[in-house]
Scaffold this active site. Sequence first.
Site, PDB file in Angstrom:
ATOM      1  N   LYS A 158       0.862  -1.187   0.000  1.00  0.00           N
ATOM      2  CA  LYS A 158       0.000   0.000   0.000  1.00  0.00           C
ATOM      3  C   LYS A 158       0.897   1.235   0.000  1.00  0.00           C
ATOM      4  O   LYS A 158       1.936   1.257   0.673  1.00  0.00           O
ATOM      5  CB  LYS A 158      -0.875  -0.065   1.251  1.00  0.00           C
ATOM      6  CG  LYS A 158      -1.924   1.007   1.385  1.00  0.00           C
ATOM      7  CD  LYS A 158      -2.783   0.713   2.621  1.00  0.00           C
ATOM      8  CE  LYS A 158      -3.859   1.731   2.882  1.00  0.00           C
ATOM      9  NZ  LYS A 158      -4.682   1.401   4.064  1.00  0.00           N
ATOM     10  N   SER A 202      -9.561   1.715   3.275  1.00  0.00           N
ATOM     11  CA  SER A 202      -8.711   2.464   2.374  1.00  0.00           C
ATOM     12  C   SER A 202      -7.785   1.584   1.529  1.00  0.00           C
ATOM     13  O   SER A 202      -7.280   2.064   0.508  1.00  0.00           O
ATOM     14  CB  SER A 202      -7.863   3.466   3.167  1.00  0.00           C
ATOM     15  OG  SER A 202      -7.027   2.797   4.085  1.00  0.00           O
ATOM     16  N   SER A 237      -9.582  -0.777   7.368  1.00  0.00           N
ATOM     17  CA  SER A 237      -9.017  -0.594   6.026  1.00  0.00           C
ATOM     18  C   SER A 237      -8.373  -1.812   5.380  1.00  0.00           C
ATOM     19  O   SER A 237      -8.111  -1.782   4.182  1.00  0.00           O
ATOM     20  CB  SER A 237      -7.993   0.535   6.049  1.00  0.00           C
ATOM     21  OG  SER A 237      -8.661   1.747   5.841  1.00  0.00           O
TER      22      SER A 237
END
Length: 481
Positions: A74, A149, A173
């Site tokens: 990420k 996210s 997330s």
Amino acid sequence: MIDLTITQSKAGLKEKKFSATELTRAYFDRIRATDDKLHAYITVTEKQALEQAKAIDKKGDYKGLLEGIPMNLKDCICTAGIRTTACSRILENFIPPYNAHMYDRLLNAGVILLGKTNTDEFTMGASSENSFFGVTANPWNTACVSGGSSGGPAASVAADQCAFSIGTDTGGSIRQPASLCSVVGLKVTYGRVPRYGCIPYASSFDTVGPITKTVEDAALVLQVMAGRSEKDATTPDEPVPDYSTFLKEDLKGLTLGLPKEYFGQGVDKEVSDTVMAGVEVMKKLGAKIIEISLPLTKYAIPTYYILVKSEASTNMARYDGIKYGHTTDDAKELQEIYMKSRSEGFGDEVKRTIMMGTYALSAGYYDAYYLKAAKVRALMKKEFEDAFEQCDALITPTSPTPAFRIGEKVDDPLAMYMCDILTTPINLAGICGMSVPAGFSKKGLPIGLQVLAGQYKEGNLFHVGHAFEKATEWHKKKPNV
Ligand code: GLN
């Protein structure tokens, strides 16, 4: 090759069925063929990855726990010399001088980095629509969000653009996008994996963990990342067990609790029915099922958002337009540099965060909001501790609904915050949780089941998740991208 699990790829490499270079190339081909539609990757590191693969093939023993396995991170996880943006304009061209510590652990185990994947800006969001670089589409239906996210990480695993990914989870997330994309997402106990080099959102909540194709793979990746680090004072000396010993195929002797508040108002019937069908499978595998009540669940969203936005508002203070990233070219004096750089550099949700957090922390309001929320948090933690006196793990839905359409909630912050109703309590309590694929809605969208366990009890998650996975086929279904 691209749809193999980590365990299968490791076997293929060892048996010389293919090389790390061939495996890496196959993933880049897949990224090229699908990422125009999905937009999971922000940065692709092809040249470096192929060099890494070549060196690993040259050595040729594939001995490391993850040696030759291509993966992504990420884009809020720092990588030395590789752009790390947190998907914010303010860090659009930020190149970190060092690696996140858990990434160094993965590198030592032999991983190959394919690139950096999309997230809501500074990981604030539940749909990846808050990314400065645009939304990541759901591989099961590209008109829908991939969740957030960690939308990029989850979509990239679901679409076989990598063998696994690493996300972060502050309030859901990792688990929510894993649920929306039909992959496995593990939120570790607070402190289990060092966060040095992970760009913070809310420091007393943030965790970093794997998104994988199977539970067995999640156990393997955690094995590499977990444990005390001198670089992160929030990692205690708690021993790291051999997680593979938890991968059993039945649930005999385990008691699983169903917290009734997680199946009530706001949760789609299709979702709760799917999770209850999963519970039936667990019963057949030998688990004893009991009902539990967690009455404080209804306070999770306000408590979470007061605390997280407060912590985040202070974390965002470091982006002053001078130390890192974007600087305005339209300022004459210092105050103006701060104001204009921040106004230009931050998106709407980050600005909302700074305003909410600063308000909640300001003199006269601190006691009414932050302090009160901190007290509720302590009570919620206690409530979970009591629940785990009665059972080994809890079973709940992960997300109250399957993936929603792109654009559907983005202008309604409250509707977006309600997506986190079943995931935030776990971060408030600092315990661990994992989402596993459990079925599909009538419209063909994935539904995840969440397993929760007490502090440092990741082994229980792997036990329940692995046995469930062995008894079902959901994790084997692939989207048609
Ligand atoms: N949607 C939640 C938030 O915006 C959780 C995000 C996260 O876990 N990083 O706070």
